[in-house]
Scaffold this active site. Structure first.
Site, PDB file in Angstrom:
ATOM      1  N   TYR A  89      53.445  46.498  40.665  1.00  0.00           N
ATOM      2  CA  TYR A  89      52.782  45.279  41.032  1.00  0.00           C
ATOM      3  C   TYR A  89      53.172  45.107  42.652  1.00  0.00           C
ATOM      4  O   TYR A  89      52.382  44.365  43.199  1.00  0.00           O
ATOM      5  CB  TYR A  89      53.775  44.270  40.289  1.00  0.00           C
ATOM      6  CG  TYR A  89      53.221  42.931  40.003  1.00  0.00           C
ATOM      7  CD1 TYR A  89      51.865  42.891  39.453  1.00  0.00           C
ATOM      8  CD2 TYR A  89      53.659  41.744  40.383  1.00  0.00           C
ATOM      9  CE1 TYR A  89      51.111  41.466  39.277  1.00  0.00           C
ATOM     10  CE2 TYR A  89      52.964  40.428  39.958  1.00  0.00           C
ATOM     11  CZ  TYR A  89      51.570  40.276  39.578  1.00  0.00           C
ATOM     12  OH  TYR A  89      50.921  39.124  39.241  1.00  0.00           O
ATOM     13  N   LYS A 147      54.084  36.770  44.551  1.00  0.00           N
ATOM     14  CA  LYS A 147      54.430  35.818  43.600  1.00  0.00           C
ATOM     15  C   LYS A 147      55.651  35.227  43.839  1.00  0.00           C
ATOM     16  O   LYS A 147      55.830  34.012  43.422  1.00  0.00           O
ATOM     17  CB  LYS A 147      54.305  36.463  42.112  1.00  0.00           C
ATOM     18  CG  LYS A 147      52.829  36.837  41.608  1.00  0.00           C
ATOM     19  CD  LYS A 147      51.948  35.831  41.557  1.00  0.00           C
ATOM     20  CE  LYS A 147      50.731  36.045  40.846  1.00  0.00           C
ATOM     21  NZ  LYS A 147      49.690  35.024  40.922  1.00  0.00           N
TER      22      LYS A 147
HETATM   23  P1  NAP Z   1      40.819  36.983  37.114  1.00  0.00           P
HETATM   24  O1  NAP Z   1      39.846  36.198  36.051  1.00  0.00           O
HETATM   25  O2  NAP Z   1      40.374  37.976  37.850  1.00  0.00           O
HETATM   26  O3  NAP Z   1      40.810  35.764  38.231  1.00  0.00           O
HETATM   27  C1  NAP Z   1      41.392  35.760  39.465  1.00  0.00           C
HETATM   28  C2  NAP Z   1      40.571  34.593  40.461  1.00  0.00           C
HETATM   29  O4  NAP Z   1      40.869  34.805  41.796  1.00  0.00           O
HETATM   30  C3  NAP Z   1      38.985  35.187  40.564  1.00  0.00           C
HETATM   31  O5  NAP Z   1      38.355  34.346  39.928  1.00  0.00           O
HETATM   32  C4  NAP Z   1      38.883  35.734  42.126  1.00  0.00           C
HETATM   33  O6  NAP Z   1      37.449  35.517  42.624  1.00  0.00           O
HETATM   34  C5  NAP Z   1      39.842  34.451  42.533  1.00  0.00           C
HETATM   35  N1  NAP Z   1      40.130  34.828  44.023  1.00  0.00           N
HETATM   36  C6  NAP Z   1      40.396  35.962  44.706  1.00  0.00           C
HETATM   37  N2  NAP Z   1      40.261  35.657  45.982  1.00  0.00           N
HETATM   38  C7  NAP Z   1      39.989  34.236  46.305  1.00  0.00           C
HETATM   39  C8  NAP Z   1      39.735  33.754  47.437  1.00  0.00           C
HETATM   40  N3  NAP Z   1      40.006  34.135  48.611  1.00  0.00           N
HETATM   41  N4  NAP Z   1      39.292  32.353  47.106  1.00  0.00           N
HETATM   42  C9  NAP Z   1      39.105  31.708  45.865  1.00  0.00           C
HETATM   43  N5  NAP Z   1      39.389  32.598  44.743  1.00  0.00           N
HETATM   44  C10 NAP Z   1      39.706  33.874  44.990  1.00  0.00           C
HETATM   45  O7  NAP Z   1      42.165  37.173  36.758  1.00  0.00           O
HETATM   46  P2  NAP Z   1      43.299  36.231  36.158  1.00  0.00           P
HETATM   47  O8  NAP Z   1      44.268  37.145  35.576  1.00  0.00           O
HETATM   48  O9  NAP Z   1      42.900  35.259  35.168  1.00  0.00           O
HETATM   49  O10 NAP Z   1      44.064  35.527  37.264  1.00  0.00           O
HETATM   50  C11 NAP Z   1      44.289  34.460  37.687  1.00  0.00           C
HETATM   51  C12 NAP Z   1      45.671  34.201  38.046  1.00  0.00           C
HETATM   52  O11 NAP Z   1      46.838  34.570  36.866  1.00  0.00           O
HETATM   53  C13 NAP Z   1      46.189  34.641  39.132  1.00  0.00           C
HETATM   54  O12 NAP Z   1      47.065  34.042  39.915  1.00  0.00           O
HETATM   55  C14 NAP Z   1      47.240  35.988  38.589  1.00  0.00           C
HETATM   56  O13 NAP Z   1      48.097  36.504  39.216  1.00  0.00           O
HETATM   57  C15 NAP Z   1      47.670  35.064  37.497  1.00  0.00           C
HETATM   58  N6  NAP Z   1      48.414  35.987  36.216  1.00  0.00           N
HETATM   59  C16 NAP Z   1      47.524  36.678  35.622  1.00  0.00           C
HETATM   60  C17 NAP Z   1      48.249  37.529  34.714  1.00  0.00           C
HETATM   61  C18 NAP Z   1      47.570  38.599  33.876  1.00  0.00           C
HETATM   62  O14 NAP Z   1      48.193  39.349  33.327  1.00  0.00           O
HETATM   63  N7  NAP Z   1      46.074  38.719  33.938  1.00  0.00           N
HETATM   64  C19 NAP Z   1      49.662  37.363  34.295  1.00  0.00           C
HETATM   65  C20 NAP Z   1      50.151  36.432  34.850  1.00  0.00           C
HETATM   66  C21 NAP Z   1      49.598  35.632  36.196  1.00  0.00           C
HETATM   67  P3  NAP Z   1      36.807  36.812  42.895  1.00  0.00           P
HETATM   68  O15 NAP Z   1      36.932  37.906  41.923  1.00  0.00           O
HETATM   69  O16 NAP Z   1      35.520  36.282  43.204  1.00  0.00           O
HETATM   70  O17 NAP Z   1      37.678  37.338  44.210  1.00  0.00           O
END
Ligand code: NAP
Length: 258
Positions: free
Chosen positions: A156, A163
C-alpha cells in the site's frame, strides 16, 4: 419513508458498477435521496454510461478534484439545481505506480505529491468548495472512504501514508466545521475488488489476510453492500452527534491481532 428522503447528495468516484461509490449512489437513491454524480477526465464517459444503471439515472458533472475551477463549476451547477447540499461522498484516490506495490523508498516527491493531493488534500478541497451549499442547507454530512491507516501494510506504501493524512484531515475538518453543523466522518472499508484496488500490485495479499482473520468473514465483492450501507447511515440523520469518526466496515479485521 427512506433514510435519505429529501436529501440532496453529491457522489464522487463512480467509475464502474464495482466502484464503492456506485453502491452508495444506488442505495442512496433507494433510500429517497436526490443524487448527482461527478466523473473524472477521460473516464467521464464511463461514469455517464454506468450512471444509467442506477434506479434513477442521475446527472454527471465533470470534476477533477485537483482543478479549483471544476469545483467552482460544480458548486454553481448544484446551487442552481438545488440551492443547498445535504451530503457529499468523497470516494477519490490515486497514486502514481512508483507509490504502490513496492516500498516507500522508491517514489520521489513529485509522485508522492500527486498521491497526497488527489487522495488526501482533496477531502479539504471538495468540502471547502461545496461548503456554501451545505451552509445554505443548515449543515450537512461529508463521508470519505478510507483504508485503515493505523498500521503499515504490504504493497500500500504511499497510499497508506495518504490515507493516514486523510484520517487526520477528517478530524481537523470535523473540528473546524462542527460549529456550522457539518459532520465529517470516514468509513474504513475492507478490501473490495474495484479498479483502484486492482491497480495495487499485491492486492491479493489483502484478500488472503482478510479471509483468515476477519471475525465476521469477508467477501471482496462486498455482496451485502456493507460499505454503502454504512455510508448511507452516516449521510442520514441517524448519526446527528457523530463527527471526526472512523467507522470500520471490514468484518472486524481491525479489532483482532492475529
Ligand atoms: P474506483 O472505482 O477505481 O474509484 C476511484 C475513483 O477515484 C475513480 O472514480 C477515479 O476516477 C477517482 N479519481 C481519481 N483521481 C481523481 C481526481 N483527480 N479527481 C476526481 N476523481 C478522481 O475504486 P474504489 O475502490 O471504489 O475507490 C473509492 C475510494 O474507496 C478510494 O478512496 C479508495 O481508496 C477507497 N477504498 C477502497 C478500498 C478497496 O479495497 N477497493 C478499500 C478501502 C477504501 P478515474 O478512474 O477517472 O481517475
Amino acid at each position: 419513508m427512506g433514510l435519505l428522503e429529501g436529501k440532496r447528495i453529491l457522489v464522487t468516484g463512480v467509475l464502474t458498477d464495482d466502484s464503492l461509490a456506485f453502491g452508495v449512489a444506488d442505495r442512496a437513491q433507494r433510500e429517497g435521496a436526490e443524487v448527482v454524480l461527478t466523473g473524472h477526465d477521460r473516464a467521464l464517459s464511463l461514469t455517464r454510461r454506468v450512471a444509467r444503471k442506477l434506479p434513477n439515472p442521475p446527472e454527471v458533472l465533470e470534476l477533477d478534484v485537483t482543478h479549483p475551477e471544476h469545483l467552482d463549476r460544480v458548486r454553481d451547477e448544484l446551487g442552481q439545481r438545488w440551492g443547498g447540499l445535504d451530503g457529499i461522498l468523497h470516494a477519490i484516490a490515486f497514486a502514481p505506480p512508483e507509490c504502490l506495490g513496492g516500498d516507500v523508498l522508491r517514489a520521489d516527491w513529485e509522485q508522492v505529491a500527486v498521491a497526497m493531493e488527489v487522495s488526501a488534500y482533496s477531502l479539504k478541497a471538495l468540502t471547502a468548495g461545496l461548503l456554501p451549499l451545505m451552509e445554505a442547507a443548515g449543515g450537512g454530512s461529508v463521508v470519505g472512504l478510507d483504508f485503515d491507516a493505523t498500521v503499515a501494510w504490504p504493497a500500500y506504501a504511499w497510499m497508506g501514508v495518504a490515507k493516514a493524512a486523510l484520517e487526520s484531515l477528517a478530524r481537523y475538518l470535523a473540528r473546524d466545521l462542527g460549529s456550522r453543523q457539518v459532520r465529517v466522518n470516514l468509513v474504513a472499508a475492507g478490501p473490495v475488488r474495484t479498479m483502484a484496488a486492482k491497480s495495487i500490485p499485491g492486492f491479493g495479499d489483502f484478500e488472503e489476510a482478510w479471509n483468515v482473520r476477519a471475525p465476521l468473514g469477508w467477501d471482496v465483492r462486498d455482496p451485502q453492500g456493507a460499505v454503502a450501507r454504512a455510508c448511507v447511515a452516516l449521510l442520514s440523520d441517524l448519526f446527528p452527534m457523530t463527527t471526526g469518526e472512523i467507522v470500520h466496515v471490514d468484518g472486524g479485521y481491525h479489532a483482532v491481532g492475529a
